[in-house]
Design a protein around this motif. Sequence first.
Motif, PDB file in Angstrom:
ATOM      1  N   ASN A   4       0.819  -1.212   0.000  1.00  0.00           N
ATOM      2  CA  ASN A   4       0.000   0.000   0.000  1.00  0.00           C
ATOM      3  C   ASN A   4       0.853   1.262   0.000  1.00  0.00           C
ATOM      4  O   ASN A   4       0.529   2.238  -0.684  1.00  0.00           O
ATOM      5  CB  ASN A   4      -0.942   0.008   1.201  1.00  0.00           C
ATOM      6  N   TYR A 113      -5.091   5.207  -1.581  1.00  0.00           N
ATOM      7  CA  TYR A 113      -4.055   4.534  -0.791  1.00  0.00           C
ATOM      8  C   TYR A 113      -3.587   5.367   0.388  1.00  0.00           C
ATOM      9  O   TYR A 113      -3.084   4.818   1.370  1.00  0.00           O
ATOM     10  CB  TYR A 113      -2.898   4.091  -1.697  1.00  0.00           C
ATOM     11  N   HIS A 115      -5.717   6.833   2.333  1.00  0.00           N
ATOM     12  CA  HIS A 115      -6.669   6.388   3.361  1.00  0.00           C
ATOM     13  C   HIS A 115      -6.434   4.938   3.783  1.00  0.00           C
ATOM     14  O   HIS A 115      -6.634   4.603   4.951  1.00  0.00           O
ATOM     15  CB  HIS A 115      -8.106   6.615   2.896  1.00  0.00           C
ATOM     16  N   LYS A 116      -6.011   4.091   2.867  1.00  0.00           N
ATOM     17  CA  LYS A 116      -5.675   2.719   3.253  1.00  0.00           C
ATOM     18  C   LYS A 116      -4.499   2.711   4.226  1.00  0.00           C
ATOM     19  O   LYS A 116      -4.480   1.924   5.180  1.00  0.00           O
ATOM     20  CB  LYS A 116      -5.357   1.865   2.023  1.00  0.00           C
ATOM     21  N   ASN A 117      -3.526   3.570   3.989  1.00  0.00           N
ATOM     22  CA  ASN A 117      -2.376   3.656   4.891  1.00  0.00           C
ATOM     23  C   ASN A 117      -2.762   4.237   6.250  1.00  0.00           C
ATOM     24  O   ASN A 117      -2.223   3.838   7.270  1.00  0.00           O
ATOM     25  CB  ASN A 117      -1.255   4.474   4.262  1.00  0.00           C
ATOM     26  N   THR A 120      -4.342   1.547   8.484  1.00  0.00           N
ATOM     27  CA  THR A 120      -3.468   0.514   9.039  1.00  0.00           C
ATOM     28  C   THR A 120      -2.556   1.052  10.138  1.00  0.00           C
ATOM     29  O   THR A 120      -1.796   0.280  10.710  1.00  0.00           O
ATOM     30  CB  THR A 120      -2.592  -0.109   7.925  1.00  0.00           C
TER      31      THR A 120
END
Length: 121
Positions: A4, A113, A115-117, A120
């Motif tokens: 990601n 990505y 927001h994906k990071n 996590t």
Amino acid sequence: MKKNKIIYWTATILMLLSGVSTAPMYFTNPMFIESFHHLGFPDYFRIELGVFKIIGAIVLLLPMIPAKFKEWSYVGFAIAFISAFIAHSVVDSFPASIFPLIPLAFLVVSYIYFHKNLATK
């Protein structure tokens, strides 16, 4: 998670290279100055856009900047790229208006990505 981050940074760098790297030329390059005049924009808009693109690039690149500021940078770039597409579509022909969609596509991937990071962390 590593995948990601790689996708995020690749998309972000490609967006900055394709859509923001020309911002310093807005101030002095006669070709860019004439291009803004051709589209019907005043000089102050060209300078304002160049300044804000540079600030937005810095905001996206520096990891210590809070996410809230990065969100606004994404919004600003999206508005700039969509507006460029519309301006070129109206004044020039449709094929000439395709270029702003390239950094917009990279921007969308970068945003997803980003927001994906964040999720996590």
